[in-house]
Design a protein around this motif. Structure first.
Motif, short mmCIF file in Angstrom:
data_model
loop_
_atom_site.label_atom_id
_atom_site.label_comp_id
_atom_site.label_asym_id
_atom_site.label_seq_id
_atom_site.Cartn_x
_atom_site.Cartn_y
_atom_site.Cartn_z
N ARG A 193 78.92 84.02 -5.65
CA ARG A 193 79.29 82.78 -6.35
C ARG A 193 80.11 81.86 -5.46
O ARG A 193 80.16 80.64 -5.69
CB ARG A 193 80.06 83.14 -7.63
N GLU A 194 80.75 82.44 -4.41
CA GLU A 194 81.54 81.62 -3.49
C GLU A 194 80.70 80.97 -2.39
O GLU A 194 81.24 80.28 -1.53
CB GLU A 194 82.64 82.48 -2.85
N ASP A 226 83.00 71.90 -15.81
CA ASP A 226 82.55 73.07 -16.57
C ASP A 226 82.03 74.14 -15.62
O ASP A 226 81.57 73.86 -14.51
CB ASP A 226 81.42 72.69 -17.53
N ARG A 227 82.06 75.36 -16.11
CA ARG A 227 81.45 76.46 -15.36
C ARG A 227 79.94 76.28 -15.37
O ARG A 227 79.34 75.93 -16.39
CB ARG A 227 81.83 77.79 -16.01
N VAL A 228 79.29 76.54 -14.22
CA VAL A 228 77.84 76.39 -14.12
C VAL A 228 77.17 77.64 -14.69
O VAL A 228 77.48 78.77 -14.28
CB VAL A 228 77.43 76.17 -12.65
N ASP A 229 76.25 77.44 -15.61
CA ASP A 229 75.55 78.54 -16.27
C ASP A 229 74.28 78.86 -15.49
O ASP A 229 73.24 78.22 -15.68
CB ASP A 229 75.22 78.15 -17.70
N ARG A 257 78.80 76.52 -4.70
CA ARG A 257 80.03 75.75 -4.97
C ARG A 257 79.73 74.26 -5.08
O ARG A 257 80.39 73.53 -5.82
CB ARG A 257 81.06 76.02 -3.88
N ASP A 304 78.22 88.81 -12.71
CA ASP A 304 78.51 87.38 -12.72
C ASP A 304 78.76 86.83 -11.32
O ASP A 304 78.52 85.64 -11.06
CB ASP A 304 79.73 87.11 -13.60
N GLU A 311 79.01 73.33 -8.56
CA GLU A 311 80.19 73.23 -9.42
C GLU A 311 80.88 71.87 -9.27
O GLU A 311 81.52 71.39 -10.20
CB GLU A 311 81.16 74.37 -9.07
N THR A 312 80.71 71.27 -8.08
CA THR A 312 81.33 69.97 -7.82
C THR A 312 80.43 68.81 -8.22
O THR A 312 80.88 67.86 -8.88
CB THR A 312 81.67 69.85 -6.32
N TRP A 366 76.25 70.57 -19.82
CA TRP A 366 77.22 70.70 -18.72
C TRP A 366 77.93 69.38 -18.47
O TRP A 366 77.33 68.30 -18.52
CB TRP A 366 76.50 71.15 -17.45
N TRP A 386 71.46 73.35 -17.35
CA TRP A 386 72.39 72.22 -17.28
C TRP A 386 72.69 71.61 -18.66
O TRP A 386 73.57 70.74 -18.75
CB TRP A 386 71.83 71.13 -16.36
#
Length: 441
Positions: free
Chosen positions: A112-113, A144-147, A118, A155, A121-122, A140, A137
Protein backbone atom coordinates in the motif's frame (compact mmCIF):
# COMPACT_ATOMS: atom_id res chain seq x y z
CA UNK A 1 19.22 -29.22 -27.40
CA UNK A 2 18.94 -29.64 -23.62
CA UNK A 3 18.21 -26.67 -21.40
CA UNK A 4 20.08 -25.68 -18.24
CA UNK A 5 16.77 -26.12 -16.41
CA UNK A 6 17.00 -29.89 -16.88
CA UNK A 7 19.97 -30.11 -14.52
CA UNK A 8 19.46 -27.18 -12.14
CA UNK A 9 18.74 -27.81 -8.45
CA UNK A 10 18.01 -24.84 -6.20
CA UNK A 11 19.07 -23.70 -2.75
CA UNK A 12 16.16 -21.57 -1.57
CA UNK A 13 16.93 -18.58 0.66
CA UNK A 14 14.61 -16.02 2.27
CA UNK A 15 17.06 -13.08 2.28
CA UNK A 16 15.46 -10.77 4.84
CA UNK A 17 15.35 -13.50 7.48
CA UNK A 18 18.63 -15.13 6.46
CA UNK A 19 20.57 -11.87 6.86
CA UNK A 20 18.88 -10.80 10.10
CA UNK A 21 17.17 -7.75 8.61
CA UNK A 22 14.62 -6.01 10.89
CA UNK A 23 10.96 -6.58 10.14
CA UNK A 24 10.62 -2.94 9.05
CA UNK A 25 13.15 -0.57 7.47
CA UNK A 26 14.52 2.03 9.86
CA UNK A 27 13.80 5.71 9.28
CA UNK A 28 17.33 6.03 7.91
CA UNK A 29 16.78 3.16 5.45
CA UNK A 30 13.47 4.64 4.31
CA UNK A 31 15.24 7.95 3.74
CA UNK A 32 17.91 6.42 1.48
CA UNK A 33 20.27 4.81 3.97
CA UNK A 34 21.52 1.29 3.24
CA UNK A 35 22.71 -1.61 5.39
CA UNK A 36 24.82 -4.04 3.37
CA UNK A 37 23.49 -7.40 4.57
CA UNK A 38 23.24 -9.13 1.19
CA UNK A 39 26.98 -10.06 1.14
CA UNK A 40 26.23 -12.51 3.96
CA UNK A 41 24.57 -14.76 1.38
CA UNK A 42 27.73 -14.67 -0.72
CA UNK A 43 29.56 -16.28 2.21
CA UNK A 44 27.36 -19.37 1.77
CA UNK A 45 27.80 -19.91 -1.97
CA UNK A 46 30.59 -22.45 -1.51
CA UNK A 47 28.30 -24.37 0.84
CA UNK A 48 25.67 -24.42 -1.91
CA UNK A 49 28.24 -25.92 -4.28
CA UNK A 50 29.43 -28.39 -1.61
CA UNK A 51 25.86 -29.64 -1.35
CA UNK A 52 25.96 -30.37 -5.07
CA UNK A 53 23.44 -27.68 -5.98
CA UNK A 54 23.84 -25.16 -8.77
CA UNK A 55 21.00 -22.68 -8.36
CA UNK A 56 20.20 -19.92 -5.85
CA UNK A 57 16.49 -19.22 -5.49
CA UNK A 58 16.19 -15.91 -3.66
CA UNK A 59 13.07 -14.77 -1.87
CA UNK A 60 12.13 -11.08 -2.09
CA UNK A 61 15.05 -8.65 -2.42
CA UNK A 62 13.21 -5.51 -3.55
CA UNK A 63 12.30 -2.49 -1.43
CA UNK A 64 9.26 -3.23 0.71
CA UNK A 65 7.47 -2.17 3.86
CA UNK A 66 7.83 -5.36 5.91
CA UNK A 67 8.24 -9.01 4.79
CA UNK A 68 9.28 -8.38 1.19
CA UNK A 69 5.99 -9.35 -0.44
CA UNK A 70 4.61 -5.81 0.02
CA UNK A 71 6.91 -4.33 -2.62
CA UNK A 72 7.34 -0.56 -2.87
CA UNK A 73 9.97 -0.42 -5.64
CA UNK A 74 10.74 -3.32 -8.00
CA UNK A 75 13.79 -1.55 -9.39
CA UNK A 76 15.51 -0.98 -6.02
CA UNK A 77 17.14 -3.48 -3.69
CA UNK A 78 15.62 -3.37 -0.21
CA UNK A 79 17.83 -0.98 1.80
CA UNK A 80 17.80 -3.50 4.64
CA UNK A 81 19.73 -5.81 2.29
CA UNK A 82 21.95 -3.44 0.37
CA UNK A 83 22.09 -1.75 -3.01
CA UNK A 84 22.70 -2.42 -6.70
CA UNK A 85 26.39 -2.97 -6.08
CA UNK A 86 25.64 -5.72 -3.56
CA UNK A 87 23.32 -7.60 -5.89
CA UNK A 88 25.74 -7.21 -8.82
CA UNK A 89 28.54 -8.72 -6.71
CA UNK A 90 26.29 -11.58 -5.60
CA UNK A 91 25.33 -12.34 -9.21
CA UNK A 92 28.99 -12.23 -10.27
CA UNK A 93 30.09 -14.47 -7.39
CA UNK A 94 27.36 -16.96 -8.26
CA UNK A 95 28.28 -16.89 -11.92
CA UNK A 96 31.94 -17.58 -11.07
CA UNK A 97 30.79 -20.79 -9.34
CA UNK A 98 28.40 -21.87 -12.09
CA UNK A 99 25.35 -20.98 -9.97
CA UNK A 100 22.13 -19.80 -11.60
CA UNK A 101 19.99 -17.14 -9.86
CA UNK A 102 16.21 -16.94 -9.64
CA UNK A 103 14.52 -13.82 -8.23
CA UNK A 104 11.13 -13.69 -6.53
CA UNK A 105 8.76 -11.43 -8.44
CA UNK A 106 5.62 -10.21 -6.70
CA UNK A 107 3.43 -9.15 -9.63
CA UNK A 108 -0.03 -9.90 -8.29
CA UNK A 109 0.03 -7.02 -5.82
CA UNK A 110 2.18 -4.27 -4.33
CA UNK A 111 2.47 -2.74 -0.88
CA UNK A 112 0.00 0.00 0.00
CA UNK A 113 3.03 2.29 0.45
CA UNK A 114 4.03 1.88 -3.20
CA UNK A 115 4.31 5.38 -4.77
CA UNK A 116 2.01 4.35 -7.61
CA UNK A 117 -0.77 3.62 -5.13
CA UNK A 118 0.01 6.60 -2.90
CA UNK A 119 -0.59 8.75 -5.96
CA UNK A 120 -4.18 7.51 -6.02
CA UNK A 121 -4.68 8.59 -2.42
CA UNK A 122 -3.57 12.09 -3.41
CA UNK A 123 -5.00 12.53 -6.90
CA UNK A 124 -7.81 10.00 -7.01
CA UNK A 125 -8.98 8.68 -10.39
CA UNK A 126 -7.03 11.46 -12.14
CA UNK A 127 -3.70 9.96 -11.01
CA UNK A 128 -1.44 8.82 -13.83
CA UNK A 129 -1.22 5.41 -12.13
CA UNK A 130 -4.96 4.91 -11.54
CA UNK A 131 -5.17 2.25 -14.25
CA UNK A 132 -2.66 0.03 -12.41
CA UNK A 133 -5.16 -0.96 -9.70
CA UNK A 134 -8.68 -2.33 -9.31
CA UNK A 135 -10.40 0.51 -7.47
CA UNK A 136 -13.99 1.44 -6.63
CA UNK A 137 -14.30 5.21 -6.86
CA UNK A 138 -18.03 5.57 -6.15
CA UNK A 139 -18.47 8.06 -3.31
CA UNK A 140 -14.75 8.76 -3.00
CA UNK A 141 -13.65 12.27 -2.01
CA UNK A 142 -10.11 13.67 -1.63
CA UNK A 143 -8.74 12.54 1.73
CA UNK A 144 -10.86 9.40 1.81
CA UNK A 145 -9.29 5.98 1.97
CA UNK A 146 -9.05 4.39 -1.49
CA UNK A 147 -11.21 1.26 -1.78
CA UNK A 148 -9.07 -1.14 -3.82
CA UNK A 149 -8.99 -4.92 -4.27
CA UNK A 150 -6.43 -6.60 -2.04
CA UNK A 151 -4.72 -9.99 -1.96
CA UNK A 152 -6.56 -12.63 0.10
CA UNK A 153 -7.91 -10.11 2.61
CA UNK A 154 -4.51 -8.54 3.38
CA UNK A 155 -5.24 -4.81 3.42
CA UNK A 156 -1.55 -3.93 3.01
CA UNK A 157 -1.31 -5.84 -0.30
CA UNK A 158 -3.07 -3.92 -3.08
CA UNK A 159 -3.96 -6.01 -6.13
CA UNK A 160 -2.77 -4.92 -9.56
CA UNK A 161 -5.16 -4.59 -12.49
CA UNK A 162 -4.00 -7.38 -14.79
CA UNK A 163 -6.39 -6.28 -17.54
CA UNK A 164 -4.38 -3.06 -17.90
CA UNK A 165 -1.74 -2.80 -20.65
CA UNK A 166 0.15 -0.50 -18.29
CA UNK A 167 0.56 -3.34 -15.77
CA UNK A 168 1.68 -5.66 -18.55
CA UNK A 169 4.32 -3.14 -19.67
CA UNK A 170 5.44 -2.58 -16.09
CA UNK A 171 5.98 -6.30 -15.39
CA UNK A 172 7.84 -6.76 -18.69
CA UNK A 173 10.10 -3.83 -17.78
CA UNK A 174 10.87 -5.19 -14.30
CA UNK A 175 11.60 -8.72 -15.50
CA UNK A 176 13.76 -7.57 -18.38
CA UNK A 177 15.68 -5.09 -16.21
CA UNK A 178 16.92 -7.80 -13.83
CA UNK A 179 17.47 -10.39 -16.55
CA UNK A 180 19.68 -7.79 -18.24
CA UNK A 181 21.57 -7.53 -14.95
CA UNK A 182 22.42 -11.23 -15.07
CA UNK A 183 19.73 -13.28 -13.32
CA UNK A 184 18.39 -16.44 -14.99
CA UNK A 185 14.68 -16.39 -14.31
CA UNK A 186 11.79 -15.59 -12.02
CA UNK A 187 9.68 -17.23 -9.35
CA UNK A 188 6.24 -15.69 -9.87
CA UNK A 189 4.72 -15.18 -6.44
CA UNK A 190 0.99 -15.88 -6.02
CA UNK A 191 0.80 -16.79 -9.71
CA UNK A 192 -2.45 -18.64 -9.00
CA UNK A 193 -4.14 -15.29 -8.26
CA UNK A 194 -3.18 -13.84 -11.65
CA UNK A 195 -5.18 -14.68 -14.81
CA UNK A 196 -3.12 -17.09 -16.96
CA UNK A 197 -3.81 -14.88 -19.96
CA UNK A 198 -1.79 -12.10 -18.33
CA UNK A 199 1.32 -14.29 -18.17
CA UNK A 200 0.65 -15.42 -21.74
CA UNK A 201 0.93 -11.79 -22.85
CA UNK A 202 3.92 -10.91 -20.66
CA UNK A 203 6.25 -13.90 -20.84
CA UNK A 204 6.67 -14.12 -24.63
CA UNK A 205 7.68 -10.46 -24.63
CA UNK A 206 10.33 -11.15 -21.98
CA UNK A 207 11.52 -14.29 -23.76
CA UNK A 208 12.02 -12.34 -26.97
CA UNK A 209 15.06 -10.73 -25.33
CA UNK A 210 15.92 -13.62 -22.95
CA UNK A 211 14.94 -16.91 -24.62
CA UNK A 212 16.75 -19.02 -21.99
CA UNK A 213 14.98 -17.45 -19.00
CA UNK A 214 12.94 -19.79 -16.79
CA UNK A 215 9.63 -18.88 -15.13
CA UNK A 216 8.14 -20.90 -12.28
CA UNK A 217 4.76 -19.94 -10.85
CA UNK A 218 3.72 -20.30 -7.24
CA UNK A 219 0.50 -22.26 -7.68
CA UNK A 220 -1.04 -23.96 -4.66
CA UNK A 221 -4.19 -25.41 -6.25
CA UNK A 222 -5.99 -25.73 -9.56
CA UNK A 223 -5.54 -27.60 -12.84
CA UNK A 224 -1.76 -27.32 -13.05
CA UNK A 225 -1.33 -28.62 -16.59
CA UNK A 226 -3.98 -26.25 -17.95
CA UNK A 227 -2.45 -23.32 -16.09
CA UNK A 228 0.95 -24.00 -17.69
CA UNK A 229 -0.56 -24.38 -21.16
CA UNK A 230 -2.60 -21.18 -20.88
CA UNK A 231 0.03 -19.05 -19.11
CA UNK A 232 3.18 -20.26 -20.96
CA UNK A 233 4.98 -20.55 -17.60
CA UNK A 234 7.71 -23.19 -17.61
CA UNK A 235 6.91 -24.81 -14.28
CA UNK A 236 4.77 -24.59 -11.14
CA UNK A 237 5.45 -25.28 -7.47
CA UNK A 238 4.49 -28.89 -6.71
CA UNK A 239 2.52 -28.50 -3.48
CA UNK A 240 0.56 -31.70 -4.04
CA UNK A 241 3.71 -33.83 -4.00
CA UNK A 242 5.08 -31.92 -0.99
CA UNK A 243 1.88 -32.62 0.90
CA UNK A 244 1.84 -36.24 -0.19
CA UNK A 245 5.42 -36.75 1.04
CA UNK A 246 5.04 -35.35 4.52
CA UNK A 247 1.50 -36.58 5.15
CA UNK A 248 2.32 -40.10 4.04
CA UNK A 249 5.49 -40.33 6.10
CA UNK A 250 4.03 -38.61 9.15
CA UNK A 251 0.85 -40.70 9.14
CA UNK A 252 2.42 -44.00 8.10
CA UNK A 253 0.20 -44.15 5.01
CA UNK A 254 2.38 -44.52 1.94
CA UNK A 255 -0.69 -45.03 -0.24
CA UNK A 256 -1.11 -41.25 -0.09
CA UNK A 257 2.41 -40.77 -1.41
CA UNK A 258 1.80 -43.25 -4.24
CA UNK A 259 -1.25 -41.24 -5.27
CA UNK A 260 0.70 -37.96 -5.22
CA UNK A 261 3.43 -39.52 -7.37
CA UNK A 262 0.85 -40.74 -9.89
CA UNK A 263 -0.46 -37.17 -10.10
CA UNK A 264 3.10 -35.90 -10.57
CA UNK A 265 3.56 -38.35 -13.45
CA UNK A 266 0.51 -36.92 -15.19
CA UNK A 267 2.10 -33.47 -15.34
CA UNK A 268 5.26 -34.61 -17.11
CA UNK A 269 3.71 -34.58 -20.57
CA UNK A 270 3.33 -30.81 -20.14
CA UNK A 271 6.14 -29.68 -17.81
CA UNK A 272 8.58 -30.66 -15.04
CA UNK A 273 7.23 -29.40 -11.69
CA UNK A 274 9.34 -27.49 -9.17
CA UNK A 275 9.57 -29.98 -6.31
CA UNK A 276 10.48 -29.45 -2.65
CA UNK A 277 10.02 -30.73 0.88
CA UNK A 278 10.46 -27.31 2.47
CA UNK A 279 10.16 -23.63 1.69
CA UNK A 280 9.73 -20.26 3.42
CA UNK A 281 5.95 -20.71 3.81
CA UNK A 282 5.67 -24.14 5.46
CA UNK A 283 6.67 -26.00 8.62
CA UNK A 284 10.19 -27.42 8.40
CA UNK A 285 10.23 -30.98 7.12
CA UNK A 286 12.14 -32.18 10.22
CA UNK A 287 9.32 -30.84 12.42
CA UNK A 288 6.60 -32.18 10.14
CA UNK A 289 7.81 -35.80 10.02
CA UNK A 290 10.58 -36.07 12.63
CA UNK A 291 14.33 -35.83 12.18
CA UNK A 292 14.77 -39.57 11.71
CA UNK A 293 12.38 -39.62 8.75
CA UNK A 294 13.93 -36.72 6.82
CA UNK A 295 16.08 -39.11 4.70
CA UNK A 296 12.91 -40.84 3.49
CA UNK A 297 11.49 -37.54 2.24
CA UNK A 298 14.78 -36.69 0.55
CA UNK A 299 14.97 -40.08 -1.15
CA UNK A 300 11.62 -39.38 -2.80
CA UNK A 301 12.45 -35.77 -3.66
CA UNK A 302 15.67 -36.64 -5.47
CA UNK A 303 14.51 -39.77 -7.31
CA UNK A 304 11.15 -38.50 -8.60
CA UNK A 305 10.79 -36.24 -11.63
CA UNK A 306 10.90 -32.47 -11.27
CA UNK A 307 13.19 -29.53 -10.56
CA UNK A 308 14.18 -30.01 -6.89
CA UNK A 309 14.97 -27.31 -4.35
CA UNK A 310 16.36 -27.39 -0.82
CA UNK A 311 15.17 -24.75 1.63
CA UNK A 312 18.20 -23.32 3.43
CA UNK A 313 18.63 -24.97 6.82
CA UNK A 314 16.77 -28.15 5.93
CA UNK A 315 20.13 -29.70 5.05
CA UNK A 316 21.06 -29.38 8.75
CA UNK A 317 17.72 -30.68 10.01
CA UNK A 318 16.50 -27.28 11.22
CA UNK A 319 13.19 -27.51 13.03
CA UNK A 320 10.43 -24.88 13.11
CA UNK A 321 6.65 -24.79 12.96
CA UNK A 322 4.68 -22.32 10.88
CA UNK A 323 1.81 -20.81 12.88
CA UNK A 324 -1.35 -19.15 11.57
CA UNK A 325 -0.87 -15.79 13.29
CA UNK A 326 0.86 -12.47 12.73
CA UNK A 327 4.57 -13.30 12.62
CA UNK A 328 3.78 -17.00 12.30
CA UNK A 329 6.37 -17.39 9.53
CA UNK A 330 9.25 -15.98 11.56
CA UNK A 331 10.39 -19.32 12.98
CA UNK A 332 10.81 -20.85 9.52
CA UNK A 333 12.70 -17.77 8.27
CA UNK A 334 15.56 -17.48 10.79
CA UNK A 335 18.78 -15.54 10.70
CA UNK A 336 21.85 -17.53 9.61
CA UNK A 337 25.45 -17.04 10.74
CA UNK A 338 27.97 -15.36 8.47
CA UNK A 339 29.38 -18.72 7.36
CA UNK A 340 28.35 -22.39 7.42
CA UNK A 341 29.14 -24.38 10.58
CA UNK A 342 32.25 -26.53 10.62
CA UNK A 343 31.62 -30.31 10.47
CA UNK A 344 32.73 -30.76 14.07
CA UNK A 345 30.16 -28.18 15.22
CA UNK A 346 27.24 -30.23 13.88
CA UNK A 347 25.17 -32.58 16.00
CA UNK A 348 25.11 -36.21 14.96
CA UNK A 349 21.63 -35.86 13.46
CA UNK A 350 22.54 -32.65 11.59
CA UNK A 351 25.64 -34.29 10.15
CA UNK A 352 23.62 -37.33 9.07
CA UNK A 353 21.00 -35.19 7.32
CA UNK A 354 23.68 -33.06 5.65
CA UNK A 355 25.48 -36.15 4.33
CA UNK A 356 22.18 -37.61 3.09
CA UNK A 357 21.49 -34.42 1.16
CA UNK A 358 24.94 -34.53 -0.43
CA UNK A 359 24.65 -38.21 -1.28
CA UNK A 360 21.21 -37.95 -2.88
CA UNK A 361 21.97 -34.71 -4.70
CA UNK A 362 25.07 -36.37 -6.15
CA UNK A 363 22.94 -39.33 -7.20
CA UNK A 364 20.50 -37.00 -8.93
CA UNK A 365 23.38 -35.18 -10.62
CA UNK A 366 24.70 -38.51 -11.97
CA UNK A 367 21.29 -39.44 -13.39
CA UNK A 368 19.97 -36.26 -15.07
CA UNK A 369 17.28 -38.23 -16.91
CA UNK A 370 15.35 -38.34 -13.60
CA UNK A 371 14.23 -34.79 -14.44
CA UNK A 372 11.30 -36.05 -16.54
CA UNK A 373 11.10 -39.82 -15.87
CA UNK A 374 7.94 -41.56 -14.68
CA UNK A 375 7.84 -43.32 -11.32
CA UNK A 376 5.84 -46.46 -10.56
CA UNK A 377 5.09 -47.98 -7.16
CA UNK A 378 6.12 -51.62 -7.59
CA UNK A 379 5.47 -52.51 -3.94
CA UNK A 380 3.09 -50.67 -1.61
CA UNK A 381 1.98 -51.16 1.96
CA UNK A 382 1.14 -48.62 4.67
CA UNK A 383 4.69 -48.46 5.99
CA UNK A 384 6.81 -49.84 3.16
CA UNK A 385 7.13 -48.88 -0.46
CA UNK A 386 9.32 -49.52 -3.50
CA UNK A 387 9.41 -46.95 -6.31
CA UNK A 388 10.91 -47.51 -9.73
CA UNK A 389 11.77 -44.40 -11.74
CA UNK A 390 12.81 -45.33 -15.23
CA UNK A 391 13.29 -44.60 -18.88
CA UNK A 392 13.48 -47.25 -21.58
CA UNK A 393 17.10 -48.04 -20.73
CA UNK A 394 17.80 -46.90 -17.15
CA UNK A 395 16.14 -47.25 -13.75
CA UNK A 396 16.52 -46.10 -10.16
CA UNK A 397 14.74 -48.05 -7.41
CA UNK A 398 13.85 -46.37 -4.10
CA UNK A 399 12.73 -48.39 -1.07
CA UNK A 400 11.23 -46.90 2.11
CA UNK A 401 10.58 -48.63 5.42
CA UNK A 402 8.71 -46.64 8.07
CA UNK A 403 8.19 -49.68 10.27
CA UNK A 404 9.78 -50.66 13.56
CA UNK A 405 11.27 -53.84 12.12
CA UNK A 406 13.16 -54.84 8.98
CA UNK A 407 11.19 -55.64 5.84
CA UNK A 408 12.00 -57.66 2.75
CA UNK A 409 10.67 -56.06 -0.40
CA UNK A 410 10.83 -56.83 -4.13
CA UNK A 411 13.38 -54.69 -5.94
CA UNK A 412 13.18 -56.29 -9.40
CA UNK A 413 16.30 -55.41 -11.37
CA UNK A 414 18.20 -53.61 -8.56
CA UNK A 415 21.91 -54.40 -8.75
CA UNK A 416 23.73 -51.94 -6.49
CA UNK A 417 22.97 -49.85 -3.40
CA UNK A 418 23.62 -46.17 -4.18
CA UNK A 419 22.32 -44.58 -0.97
CA UNK A 420 20.89 -45.67 2.35
CA UNK A 421 21.22 -49.16 3.78
CA UNK A 422 19.99 -52.49 2.42
CA UNK A 423 20.96 -56.11 1.92
CA UNK A 424 20.36 -57.33 -1.61
CA UNK A 425 18.86 -60.82 -1.88
CA UNK A 426 18.54 -61.68 -5.57
CA UNK A 427 15.29 -59.96 -6.66
CA UNK A 428 14.55 -58.74 -3.13
CA UNK A 429 16.21 -56.51 -0.57
CA UNK A 430 16.07 -56.30 3.20
CA UNK A 431 15.57 -52.73 4.44
CA UNK A 432 16.34 -52.17 8.14
CA UNK A 433 13.80 -50.74 10.58
CA UNK A 434 13.09 -47.12 9.79
CA UNK A 435 15.48 -47.28 6.84
CA UNK A 436 15.61 -46.40 3.18
CA UNK A 437 17.73 -47.38 0.20
CA UNK A 438 18.22 -46.28 -3.38
CA UNK A 439 19.45 -48.80 -5.95
CA UNK A 440 20.63 -48.69 -9.54
CA UNK A 441 19.48 -51.31 -12.04
Amino acid sequence: MSSWTETVMWWHVYPLGFTGAPIRPTDEERDGGVVHRLPRIEGWLDHLVDLGLNGLLLGPVFASTTHGYDTTDHFRIDPRLGDDGDVDRLIAAARDRGIRILLDGVFNHVGREHPAFRALETHGPEADTADLFRVRWDGWSPGDRVDADVFEGHDALVALNHASPAVEDFVVDVMTHWLNRGIDGWRLDAAYAVPPQFWARVLPRVRSAHPDAWFVGEVIHGDAASIVRESTMDSLTQYELWQGIWHAISDGNLFELAHAIERNNELLAVYAPQTFVGNHDVTRIASAIGVDRVPHALAVLFTVAGVPSVYAGDEFGYEAVKEERLGGDDAVRPEFPDAPPSPEALSASAERILRTHQQLIALRRQHPWLHRAHTDAVHLENTSMVLRTATGTEAIITALNLGDGPVTVPVADARRVLAGTARLLSAEAEIPAGGFAVFSS
